[in-house]
Motif scaffolding. Structure first.
Motif, PDB file in Angstrom:
ATOM      1  N   ASP A 176     -19.309 135.876  28.751  1.00  0.00           N
ATOM      2  CA  ASP A 176     -18.979 136.102  30.261  1.00  0.00           C
ATOM      3  C   ASP A 176     -20.373 136.424  31.308  1.00  0.00           C
ATOM      4  O   ASP A 176     -20.276 136.021  32.482  1.00  0.00           O
ATOM      5  N   PHE A 177     -21.150 137.112  30.576  1.00  0.00           N
ATOM      6  CA  PHE A 177     -22.325 137.661  31.430  1.00  0.00           C
ATOM      7  C   PHE A 177     -23.636 136.851  31.135  1.00  0.00           C
ATOM      8  O   PHE A 177     -24.026 136.068  31.980  1.00  0.00           O
ATOM      9  N   CYS A 225     -18.706 146.367  37.065  1.00  0.00           N
ATOM     10  CA  CYS A 225     -17.336 146.125  36.802  1.00  0.00           C
ATOM     11  C   CYS A 225     -16.513 147.113  37.372  1.00  0.00           C
ATOM     12  O   CYS A 225     -15.248 147.087  38.055  1.00  0.00           O
ATOM     13  N   LEU A 237     -14.866 136.575  36.870  1.00  0.00           N
ATOM     14  CA  LEU A 237     -14.779 137.479  35.400  1.00  0.00           C
ATOM     15  C   LEU A 237     -13.580 138.398  35.655  1.00  0.00           C
ATOM     16  O   LEU A 237     -13.094 138.900  36.848  1.00  0.00           O
ATOM     17  N   LYS A 240     -20.881 135.106  35.083  1.00  0.00           N
ATOM     18  CA  LYS A 240     -19.893 135.278  36.020  1.00  0.00           C
ATOM     19  C   LYS A 240     -19.799 136.465  36.954  1.00  0.00           C
ATOM     20  O   LYS A 240     -19.094 136.626  37.844  1.00  0.00           O
TER      21      LYS A 240
END
Lengths: 354, 343
Positions: free
Chosen positions: A264-265, A155, A276, A270
């Protein structure tokens, strides 16, 4: 001819041997001191809230011009990378001339419940990257993310590409929805809002329980039957206890960060499916254009290789390297094979790119 | 071949082993407080003795407890398997007999009854998890409500509440209903674990059959145990990766959280009545602090960014102004040599 050739006399001897070792283990276990961990000298270079950024000191000065920052997972303590003298990724990297920094996220308490992934990734991690870069008067450094820390690093590298020169991910989940990912399978029926709203921070014991139930017979029972074999070997026993300490010395998880990570993960996948957002930054693996080394363990039951391998298809870089390690999620740091193969591979890969 | 000795000789050996076993325990426990175990007790009682001593030692206690829990189960298995080894011609071992020995090993007196034919459920009996302290007391707390509810076909839990204690009664009804749902979910989970345990024995027999080739045969109790572990993990993975399990697992976790939420709410209410600070109050404070900190940090960063922009624009202006001023006043630009001396 049948499948079993257990001779009664040998079976009796085996049972007797087991009992003898177990009985003798009483004194050897009692005689042991508390085990220590952490083999390498280190100095604190930055501190914020419960986070501490360390720089390791090797026997000789580093020769690498660009330092490595290790971002470990939130779910375990980072000293796994420097467990003991002969089981230390850090020590082996230093011996090859690398300059190694490590983030210790600390143990969140209830006052940290509202920390978000934005706080961790765009806040703490970003400031650690800045602190290391500033010390070396560099614009970009090397980032080594491990497990959940690897997902954070992906990220971060996506949203702050100018600050990362080379990215290394170890046992990092990327595609959370592969068919053999038991942990992910289980989380998808969970109401994570109810979970976090009820628990606040997620207790470490609950997390550990969940991990153990991935392989319940091996981890609840067989492992300790195996322990009997080494009860009379002080060194092996200390190694076992050190590992045992690491496994169960886990921080609680900050509730909001946990909520977002699961949603989200694990649930929405995502990182692969897109959409995301961390804080106000959109994460796309296509933005990762720096060289990437992706290391995963072939027998990893927590992050199966099938979850790590897809990184190749999703990153934007043309310089992608993969290293499949013959071992498990923990063996990749502490096994003899890991000491021989992993630090050398990281060093050579970096040397070719700096 | 094992059959050279008659069975009674093996039984004599067995008894001799028992004696040695107890003498080992006695050696081990000689210097510790407590009584010497009675040799008439079954094997695992020796482990209990050890366990009790460790409970007071403090040091390495957790590891010792885990070790003992596993050893107890393994000793029981060995005992069961030894009986097969001593009583049969081991060279022509029959899969079913060994599988039965394994089953019996999980069903010895003194062991948790849940082990019977369902070792997985026994291992996971703390499903609620050590992170959910206090849950073991819940059944007792809810027992009267549930007993009444069950006796009336659960309809009591949906009955309207009224009167002075209306609110209290309604909350307790909801909590009891949540607990009943939790129990129901755990029941479904345990059913899947039973399925997994049964499947493990079937896989074990298949694995045994594969070991008939010379060179692949099993020649030790540990080897047999390890094979069962492989079978058990394989069976568990089949179940744990199924859609049924995902649903049931989610239901258990969610149901547990609902019960916890009710319990926490009651504790808060009690705390408030006693003038104690509550979890909600602290959460609220933490949330505000976190917000303040983030806003403060954002404001600081925004301030610094503004300041930086201002310095940059001044610098740009200066860079433009200096050459113009130099040209206007014909000030000679400093030579490299002069500049060096000044430094």
């Amino acid at each position: 001819m049948g499948p079993i050739r257990i001779e009664p006399q040998k079976a009796l001897e085996e049972a007797q041997r087991f009992n003898r070792k177990l009985a003798a283990g009483l004194s050897s276990l009692r005689a042991l001191d508390e085990v220590n961990y952490g083999a390498t000298a280190k100095e604190e270079v930055y501190r914020e809230d419960k986070l501490v950024l360390y720089r390791f000191r090797g026997d000789k000065a580093p020769t690498a011009k660009v330092p490595i920052l290790i971002a470990y997972a939130l779910v375990n303590r980072p000293y796994m990378v420097d467990l003991q003298d002969d089981r230390s990724l850090v020590r082996n990297l230093l011996a090859r001339g690398e300059d190694v920094y490590l983030i210790d996220w600390g143990y969140p308490d209830p006052s940290d419940r509202y920390l978000t992934l934005d706080d961790y990734i765009n806040g703490y991690l970003d400031r650690c990257v800045d602190a290391v870069a500033r010390r070396h008067k560099l614009d970009a450094i090397n980032l080594l993310g491990i497990c959940q820390g690897g997902a954070f690093s992906l990220c971060y590298a996506s949203t702050h590409p100018d600050k990362i020169r080379n990215l290394i991910t170890m046992v990092t989940p990327v595609d959370f929805h592969t068919s053999d990912n038991m942990l992910s399978h289980w989380t998808r029926g969970m109401d994570v809002d109810l979970f976090v709203d009820t628990l606040g921070n997620v207790p470490a014991d609950l997390m550990n329980w969940c991990y153990l139930t991935l392989k319940p017979v091996r981890l609840f029972q067989q492992k300790y039957i195996g322990l009997v074999d080494i009860l009379d070997d002080k060194i092996e026993l200390e190694n076992f206890l050190r590992m045992e300490k690491w496994i169960f010395d886990s921080p609680d998880q900050a509730g909001e960060a946990f909520r977002q990570f699961i949603k989200d993960f694990y649930q929405a996948n995502k990182l692969v499916n897109g959409g995301l957002t961390i804080g106000d930054k959109d994460v796309s693996l296509k933005n990762i254009k720096m060289p990437v080394l992706n290391i995963f363990a072939e027998q990893d039951h927590l992050v199966p290789p099938s979850a790590s391998r897809p990184l190749r298809q999703h990153v934007g870089t043309r310089d992608y390297t993969e290293l499949a390690f013959k071992g498990g999620h923990i063996g990749i740091y502490v096994s003899g094979r890991a000491q021989r193969e992993v630090p050398g591979a990281i060093h050579e890969w970096l040397s070719a790119r700096t | 071949m094992a059959g050279k000795k008659p069975t009674q000789d093996w039984m004599a050996d067995w008894q001799a082993l028992q004696k040695q076993y107890w003498s080992a325990w006695q050696d081990a426990t000689r210097n510790a407080a407590g009584t010497v175990p009675d040799p008439a007790l079954p094997w695992h009682e020796g482990l209990e003795q050890w366990s009790r001593q460790f409970a007071n030692s403090g040091k390495q206690n957790e590891t010792a407890e885990r070790l003992l829990g596993s050893a107890k189960a393994y000793v029981a298995l060995m005992q069961s398997m030894l009986a097969v080894a001593a009583g049969k011609d081991a060279g022509a071992g029959v899969q079913a007999a060994w599988t039965q020995a394994l089953r019996d090993g999980f069903d010895l007196p003194g062991l948790n009854a849940a082990f019977a034919n369902n070792p997985l459920a026994a291992m996971l009996q703390g499903l609620r998890g050590p992170g959910a302290h206090g849950f073991s007391e819940l059944p007792q707390a809810f027992a009267p409500f549930l007993a009444q509810a069950k006796a009336e076909g659960m309809s009591w839990l949906n009955a309207p509440a009224f009167g002075y204690a209306r609110e209290h009664q309604e909350r307790m009804q909801k909590a009891a209903a949540a607990f009943a749902q939790f129990q129901d979910a755990v029941g479904k989970y345990n059913a899947l674990m039973l399925q997994s345990s049964q499947r493990s024995f079937a896989i074990f027999e298949n694995k045994l059959a594969e070991r008939s080739e010379p060179g692949r045969q099993i020649d030790s109790l540990r080897g047999l145990y390890d094979l069962w572990v492989d079978a058990a993990e394989e069976a568990y993975a089949e179940i744990a990766l199924s859609d049924d399990f995902r649903k049931v697992y989610g239901d258990v976790v969610n149901a547990q959280m609902r019960v916890r939420a009710h319990v926490q709410a009651e504790v808060e209410r009690l705390g408030s009545e006693l003038g104690m600070p509550t979890r909600s109050e602290l959460d609220s404070v933490h949330k505000r602090l976190h917000g303040l900190r983030r806003n403060g940090a954002d404001a600081r960063i925004a301030g610094l960014e503004r300041e930086l922009a201002s310095v940059r624009s001044e610098l740009t202006a200066l860079k433009k102004a200096v050459p113009r001023a130099v040209a206007a006043h014909k000030i000679p630009a400093p030579s490299a040599k002069t500049a060096k001396r000044k430094r």
